[in-house]
Design a protein around this motif. Structure first.
Motif, PDB file in Angstrom:
ATOM      1  N   UNK C  43      29.444  42.025  41.755  1.00 54.63           N
ATOM      2  CA  UNK C  43      30.339  42.191  40.787  1.00 54.63           C
ATOM      3  C   UNK C  43      30.231  42.491  39.170  1.00 54.63           C
ATOM      4  N   UNK C  44      30.220  43.769  39.359  1.00 56.77           N
ATOM      5  CA  UNK C  44      29.551  44.272  38.152  1.00 56.77           C
ATOM      6  C   UNK C  44      30.594  44.252  36.784  1.00 56.77           C
ATOM      7  N   UNK C  45      30.166  43.763  35.860  1.00 53.47           N
ATOM      8  CA  UNK C  45      30.493  43.799  34.498  1.00 53.47           C
ATOM      9  C   UNK C  45      30.972  44.530  33.721  1.00 53.47           C
ATOM     10  N   UNK C  46      31.741  45.028  33.336  1.00 56.13           N
ATOM     11  CA  UNK C  46      31.619  46.090  32.469  1.00 56.13           C
ATOM     12  C   UNK C  46      32.133  45.555  30.973  1.00 56.13           C
ATOM     13  N   UNK C  47      32.907  44.416  30.792  1.00 57.30           N
ATOM     14  CA  UNK C  47      33.009  43.849  29.384  1.00 57.30           C
ATOM     15  C   UNK C  47      32.958  42.443  29.008  1.00 57.30           C
ATOM     16  N   UNK C  48      32.840  42.748  27.934  1.00 61.90           N
ATOM     17  CA  UNK C  48      31.981  41.380  27.227  1.00 61.90           C
ATOM     18  C   UNK C  48      32.882  40.227  27.325  1.00 61.90           C
TER      19      UNK C  48
END
Lengths: 552, 170, 98
Positions: C43-48
């Motif tokens: 899963x690629x996470x974009x949100x800190x």
């Protein structure tokens, strides 16, 4: 060699079950990773980049054919059918599962081996001259003392949580093939004015972030006092060694900060209190261990074997192998055969399960069942009859261990580096592979002559780059690998730390830089002058000019 | 977690007394090393048992022959990986002949228990109940040791000698 | 340990990684909330904030399932930016050094 008795076996078997219980408690969540980590480390189990890594002790570098087969079995059953021999006379398996680690330890215990204290802040596997007991220049077999130290240091209750790891090396020869001056404690056997054999005790040597040459703490220590004296050293270190900074916790920093005179005074004060105590070695205890290392019952053999001489004349490859990888034995008619684990394009020190089994067979048939592991990541057949050399050559050539490069440029020491190691900053193995490919021409390598090239993938210096004639240290800058070049290092009796040549270079440039260092050496050397001697005579300037000229 | 001895919870008759608090005259006080050094005469005048708590940086050789003035000496493991108290314990027991209770405080975990027992500890103030739960298992885990240290297990050398005297069993 | 940022800002997309406690294998949080050995399934996470929450959850799994979870910066294609993480994700380069 040393053979376990019932008590030794009972101990290692119980230790396997102790670890099995600890691992099961970790898997069940009964102990945290922080609590478990030192327990697994003291059984040689690391967590590296890709998997758990098991580091197995080969105490003072000696093992028998059965034990080598046990290592092959571990490689096959629990790993990916290979292992990596290290600079500390250990072997590492890179693909171990925690769930199976106790089973792997069981295979070791069944072969009278263990992985005890191959990591952790404790006294590590004791190393010694790989030619112990067979080298012609030897005063006394250092393995007797390696075994005494192994037993003394195993599960020592006071010294299992030291400020940092603690490495001891022993040599019984003036030549020092065990690099004793770059260990926390180095022991060199020699005779005093009365002709009695004792130990020079050196302390505070080491590589890593702050490389230092060990300082002599005691010129000559009687044998019976070895353990009491070391107990005094260890206690002084345990009490006063720094624990505030991981990088300043080795004994070398303590010695450096308080000075060797104060260190000596503290140790002597403690020694005075423990000397003559229960750890004093009785002659009977020493003799019982020494009996295990009594010279083998060598069958009488001819020193001059006409067929051997004839093959040397007719086959230059054989002649080169004999001249390079075979060295004199103290028993007439016998030779020490060094097996090179440094083929062109290979990972230094790696051996497959098949290779391990094959050399076990050769050792069983031709070397009284015995093998050695060297701190330069090679293997040794210590008891080979000269008349068998031709057969051995054919067999080890077939195994791939006959590259005639012992002590030469392509006999590279390299740590696992960033391909495997969680601590590394840069890769080591691919650099070694490229260098051996660049210098694949054996004529050229022999023309260059004795030279050690050592590669570490980080400042911890497992590849001993500080004491390489040429050292390469991998560093990382903004996510890119670079290599620092040091020259003039030497692990022997004239131990020296290599000097930084100039700015770090990229991986491909490092291979070119090595070639240019060699070019400068060949240009400037006097007849018969080895690399380190030339470097000492001339200093870095001609090397630096030649290496960096191309970059300017 | 209460005090543990011999694998069981026991009553703790000792009270740790802060350096600025009065020492109870009826005894049972554990004082710090610095306080003992500063108030040595007054504390020696107490007609009551006294306990001593050492930091693992305190020099036990300064206590020397006075060790048996104390009913208990408490040594500290601020982290289980900080092994300085093992050396303090051996010095107290083996060099100065301390006979009283040697108590381990701080990060006293099951897997370090055997080391502690061998160095002379006989009382434990663990941070949780695991020491008690695993006591039997960890104490039984290794049958003998190589070093002639402590009294909890035979030494390998001792077993060898015993075996040598019983050739049939060897 | 991770040299990547763990809170406040996300300089690059991230994936959450750890080693499997039982076998030591490199694992990544996948899209279904499980753990996979293939970074391609991560899963690629974009949100800190989301990254921090997921890291907290992973840390809670350290008792019996994971060792040392951390966040790794990846590029738009989901490949790690740093060589160390690339080697961790894809295996040793030796002896196949290009």
């Amino acid at each position: 060699m040393y053979v376990y008795d019932r008590q030794d076996r009972m101990f290692v078997q119980a230790r396997v079950e102790q670890f099995r219980d600890q691992a099961n408690r970790r898997l069940a969540g009964e102990i945290t990773e922080d609590e478990f980590k030192p327990l697994r480390l003291q059984n040689g189990l690391y967590l590296q980049l890709h998997a758990y890594m098991l580091r197995v002790a080969i105490p003072y570098g000696t093992l028998n054919a059965k034990q080598m087969r046990a290592l092959a079995e571990i490689a096959r059953r629990f790993d990916r059918s290979y292992g990596h021999f290290t600079t500390r006379q250990n072997i590492q398996f890179n693909w171990i599962k925690l769930e199976e680690a106790a089973d792997a330890l069981q295979v070791l215990a069944d072969a009278d081996m263990h992985a005890i204290q191959t990591s952790g802040n404790c006294i590590r596997n004791v190393t010694a001259d790989a030619w112990a007991g067979v080298a012609p220049d030897e005063i006394e077999d250092p393995r007797i003392w390696g075994e005494i130290l192994r037993q003394w240091s195993t599960a020592h209750p006071e010294f299992s949580f030291l400020p940092r790891k603690f490495k001891i090396a022993v040599t019984g020869s003036p030549a020092d093939r065990a690099a004793v001056r770059v260990h926390d404690v180095g022991l060199r056997m020699h005779r005093n004015a009365e002709g009695q054999v004792g130990f020079e005790v050196m302390v505070g040597g080491g590589l890593g972030r702050t490389p230092m040459i060990g300082k002599t703490l005691k010129d000559w220590l009687p044998k019976e006092d070895l353990l009491t004296y070391l107990e005094a050293v260890m206690r002084t270190y345990n009490r006063y060694g720094r624990r505030d900074n991981l990088y300043k916790a080795r004994i070398k920093i303590l010695v450096h900060e308080i000075g060797v005179e104060k260190m000596r005074a503290d140790v002597e004060k403690e020694f005075a209190a423990v000397k003559g105590g229960p750890l004093s070695l009785e002659p009977g205890t020493i003799d019982a261990i020494a009996a295990h290392f009594a010279p083998a019952a060598y069958a009488p053999k001819l020193a001059f074997v006409p067929e051997h001489e004839a093959l040397k004349r007719s086959n230059p490859d054989y002649a080169r192998w004999v001249a390079t990888n075979v060295v004199p034995h103290r028993q007439p008619g016998y030779a020490i055969v060094n097996l090179s684990l440094k083929p062109v394009g290979g990972a230094p020190g790696d051996a497959t399960a098949e290779q391990m089994d094959a050399v076990a067979d050769v050792a069983e048939q031709y070397s009284l069942g015995e093998l050695r592991v060297t701190h330069t990541q090679n293997l040794v057949l210590p008891h080979v009859a000269v008349e068998d050399l031709r057969t051995i050559w054919a067999k080890v050539t077939a195994v791939g261990f006959a590259t005639p490069n012992l002590g030469l440029l392509t006999d590279i020491i390299a740590c696992p580096g960033l391909d495997f190691c969680a601590l590394a900053n840069a890769r080591s193995i691919p650099i070694a592979q490229r260098i051996t490919q660049r210098f694949a021409d054996l004529d050229r390598v022999h023309e260059i002559g004795p030279l050690s090239l050592k590669i570490s993938g980080c400042i911890n210096a497992c590849g001993h780059h500080h004491v390489g004639g040429i050292g390469l240290l991998g560093v990382e800058k903004n996510g890119v690998e670079f290599y620092q070049i040091t020259l003039g290092g030497d692990p022997g009796p004239e131990a020296a730390i290599g000097q930084l040549l100039g700015p770090a270079v990229s991986g491909p440039e490092a291979v070119d830089a090595v070639e240019r260092v060699i070019e400068a050496y060949l240009t400037h050397r006097r007849p018969g002058e080895e690399f380190v001697a030339t470097y000492r005579r001339l200093g870095p300037a001609p090397f630096k000019d030649h290496v960096y000229a191309a970059r300017a | 977690m209460p005090l543990v001895r011999d694998g069981a919870i026991v009553a703790d008759p000792w009270i740790s007394v802060a350096d600025d608090a009065p020492v109870p005259r009826d005894g049972g006080a554990i004082v710090s090393f610095s306080r003992w050094k500063a108030e040595r005469e007054a504390l020696s005048g107490l007609n009551a048992p006294l306990g001593l708590a050492l930091a693992n940086t305190d020099d036990v050789t300064e206590i020397g022959a006075a060790t048996n003035r104390f009913g208990v000496i408490a040594l500290s493991f601020p982290k289980f990986s900080d092994g300085r108290a093992y050396s303090q314990a051996r010095l107290l027991r083996e060099r100065y002949g301390f006979k009283g209770e040697l108590r381990a405080t701080g990060a006293v975990l099951p897997d370090q228990l055997v080391h502690m027992l061998r160095c002379g500890f006989d009382a434990f103030l663990p941070p949780d109940d695991r020491l008690l739960r695993y006591w039997g298992r960890v104490v039984a885990s290794l049958p003998a040791f190589y070093q002639p240290i402590g009294t909890v297990k035979p030494t390998v050398e001792g077993l060898r000698e015993a075996a040598a005297k019983r050739p049939a069993a060897a | 340990m991770s040299k990547t940022s763990t809170k406040g800002r996300v300089a690059a997309p991230q994936v959450l990684t750890a080693n499997d406690l039982k076998n030591g294998a490199v694992v990544f949080l996948d899209k279904a909330g499980g753990w996979t050995t293939r970074i391609s399934e991560a899963r690629v996470i974009d949100d800190a904030a989301e990254a921090a929450t997921l890291l907290d959850k992973a840390n809670a799994l350290q008792a019996t399932q994971l060792v040392g979870p951390y966040l790794v910066d990846v590029d738009a294609a989901g490949r790690p930016l740093h060589l160390r993480e690339l080697i961790r994700a894809e295996g040793p380069t030796a002896p196949l050094f290009a």
